[in-house]
Each structure stands twice: as structure tokens, then as C-alpha cells.
Scaffold this motif. Structure first.
Motif, short mmCIF file in Angstrom:
data_model
loop_
_atom_site.label_atom_id
_atom_site.label_comp_id
_atom_site.label_asym_id
_atom_site.label_seq_id
_atom_site.Cartn_x
_atom_site.Cartn_y
_atom_site.Cartn_z
N PRO A 176 -6.21 6.97 0.65
CA PRO A 176 -6.64 8.33 0.30
C PRO A 176 -7.24 9.08 1.48
O PRO A 176 -7.65 8.47 2.48
CB PRO A 176 -7.70 8.08 -0.78
N ALA A 177 -7.32 10.39 1.35
CA ALA A 177 -8.05 11.18 2.34
C ALA A 177 -9.48 10.63 2.38
O ALA A 177 -10.02 10.21 1.36
CB ALA A 177 -8.06 12.65 1.94
N GLY A 178 -10.06 10.60 3.57
CA GLY A 178 -11.40 10.04 3.74
C GLY A 178 -11.40 8.61 4.24
O GLY A 178 -12.43 8.09 4.65
N LEU B 3 -8.91 9.98 7.86
CA LEU B 3 -7.71 10.61 7.34
C LEU B 3 -8.08 11.89 6.61
O LEU B 3 -8.98 11.90 5.76
CB LEU B 3 -6.96 9.68 6.38
N GLU B 4 -7.39 12.99 6.94
CA GLU B 4 -7.59 14.27 6.27
C GLU B 4 -6.62 14.43 5.11
O GLU B 4 -6.83 15.25 4.23
CB GLU B 4 -7.41 15.43 7.25
N LEU C 130 0.83 -1.21 0.00
CA LEU C 130 0.00 0.00 0.00
C LEU C 130 0.86 1.26 0.00
O LEU C 130 0.35 2.36 0.21
CB LEU C 130 -0.92 0.02 1.23
N ARG C 131 2.17 1.10 -0.20
CA ARG C 131 3.15 2.21 -0.20
C ARG C 131 3.16 2.96 1.13
O ARG C 131 3.33 4.17 1.18
CB ARG C 131 2.91 3.15 -1.38
N LEU C 132 2.96 2.22 2.22
CA LEU C 132 3.03 2.79 3.57
C LEU C 132 4.36 2.38 4.18
O LEU C 132 4.64 1.19 4.32
CB LEU C 132 1.89 2.27 4.45
N GLU C 133 5.17 3.36 4.53
CA GLU C 133 6.48 3.11 5.11
C GLU C 133 6.56 3.73 6.50
O GLU C 133 6.02 4.81 6.73
CB GLU C 133 7.58 3.70 4.22
N PRO C 134 7.24 3.05 7.44
CA PRO C 134 7.40 3.62 8.79
C PRO C 134 7.97 5.03 8.71
O PRO C 134 8.87 5.31 7.93
CB PRO C 134 8.38 2.66 9.47
N GLY C 135 7.37 5.92 9.50
CA GLY C 135 7.81 7.31 9.54
C GLY C 135 6.95 8.24 8.70
O GLY C 135 6.98 9.45 8.92
N GLN C 136 6.19 7.70 7.74
CA GLN C 136 5.30 8.57 6.97
C GLN C 136 4.26 9.17 7.90
O GLN C 136 3.83 8.52 8.85
CB GLN C 136 4.58 7.78 5.87
N GLN C 137 3.87 10.41 7.60
CA GLN C 137 2.93 11.10 8.48
C GLN C 137 1.79 11.70 7.68
O GLN C 137 1.90 11.91 6.47
CB GLN C 137 3.63 12.21 9.25
N GLY C 138 0.72 11.98 8.38
CA GLY C 138 -0.43 12.63 7.80
C GLY C 138 -1.24 13.27 8.90
O GLY C 138 -0.82 13.31 10.06
N ALA C 139 -2.43 13.74 8.54
CA ALA C 139 -3.34 14.34 9.51
C ALA C 139 -4.66 13.59 9.49
O ALA C 139 -5.05 13.04 8.45
CB ALA C 139 -3.56 15.82 9.19
N LEU C 140 -5.32 13.56 10.64
CA LEU C 140 -6.62 12.89 10.72
C LEU C 140 -7.57 13.65 11.61
O LEU C 140 -7.16 14.47 12.43
CB LEU C 140 -6.46 11.44 11.20
N GLN C 141 -8.85 13.39 11.42
CA GLN C 141 -9.90 13.90 12.31
C GLN C 141 -10.07 12.80 13.34
O GLN C 141 -10.41 11.66 13.00
CB GLN C 141 -11.19 14.13 11.52
#
Length: 160
Positions: free
Chosen positions: A89-91, A81-82, A46-57
Motif C-alpha cells: 500500500p501507499a505509505g 511509496l506514494e 504480493l501481486r508484484l510483477e516485473p514492470g509494474q510502476q509507482g511513485a515514491l518519496q
């Protein structure tokens, strides 16, 4: 004042002060949880690597903007996920367990439900770095945790 009352008042005051200090430092244990076997390999797809960041509600069911605050409870939480991260994806809705550990709020997310209905195991934590967590706002109690509605999250390969 009656000589008998003074020691009673001192004892009562000490007991009340001890109760206030102890309640303010209540610690709830982390859920006994590790990343499920195979999750890290699936996250790579899913192209998720440790350390990646994002924002969420923090709570998908609580409306409000990124500058608003909400009150949360310990236990299961579903966040939205925002921002996109990897192929999420966002949502995307992420589910996990929220608890408070001496003033720091932790969430371990273990499931992602994409807007198209696909579901995948994940290892995400609330906060801008592993092991995760954010500090609760003033006025927080063990049963009513005050936090911003929008917070960072981090992809991890294991829960600490």
C-alpha cells in the motif's frame, strides 16, 4: 611576462581543467547485489510483477511536496511509496542503496516495511524502467545529489 612563467601557467591551467572534467564524471560502482533467492516468488504472492510502476518519496524523512527538490547522499536510503503497487500500500517504506553512476542516480530497493509492521524482501529500482536510474539535476556533485523528492520506481525480477 617572464619566459619561465608561461609554461608553468599552461601546465597549471591544464591540471585544473583536467581536475574539473574528471570530478564531473566520477563513477561509483553499483553495490554487488542480486535479488535474494526466493524473492521473486514471494513478490508474486504480493501481486508484484516485473514492470509494474509507482511513485515514491525518495527520502521518507525529508518533508516536502512532489514538486520540491532535495539533496541526497550515496549510501542507504529509506523511501516511502506514494502509490500502491500489488499488495504494497501507499505509505510502505522501502529500503535500499543509492549511488551515482556518471550523472545517473540509481537505487536498488531490497526490503519493504508495510504500515502494519510486516516486512518483505523486494526487488525495486528507482526510475521508470529497468535497469532503473534517473538523471541528477544541475548542481549535483558526488557528495550532494539534487533530485526531485517524488520519483517513479519499477518492480524488477533481477538487478542489472
Amino acid at each position: 611576462m617572464h619566459p619561465f612563467l608561461k609554461p608553468c601557467l599552461i601546465a597549471a591551467s591544464t591540471l585544473a581543467l583536467t581536475a574539473c572534467v574528471t570530478l564531473g564524471q566520477q563513477k561509483t560502482a553499483a553495490p554487488p547485489l542480486t535479488c535474494a533467492p526466493g524473492t521473486v516468488e514471494l513478490m508474486k504472492k504480493l501481486r508484484l510483477e516485473p514492470g509494474q510502476q509507482g511513485a515514491l518519496q525518495l527520502e521518507a524523512s525529508q518533508p516536502g511536496g512532489p514538486n520540491d527538490y532535495g539533496v541526497y547522499r550515496q549510501g542507504q536510503v529509506t523511501s516511502r511509496l506514494e502509490s500502491a503497487v500489488g499488495d504494497l500500500p501507499a505509505g510502505t517504506l522501502v529500503s535500499g542503496t543509492l549511488w551515482m553512476d556518471t550523472g545517473k542516480v540509481q537505487v536498488r530497493y531490497t526490503q519493504a516495511s508495510l504500515p502494519d509492521g510486516e516486512s518483505h524482501p523486494v526487488c525495486l529500482v528507482l526510475g521508470a524502467s529497468a535497469p532503473g536510474g534517473v538523471y541528477a539535476e544541475a548542481g549535483t556533485t558526488p557528495t550532494a545529489i539534487t533530485l526531485p523528492k517524488s520519483l517513479p520506481f519499477t518492480v524488477v525480477s533481477q538487478f542489472e
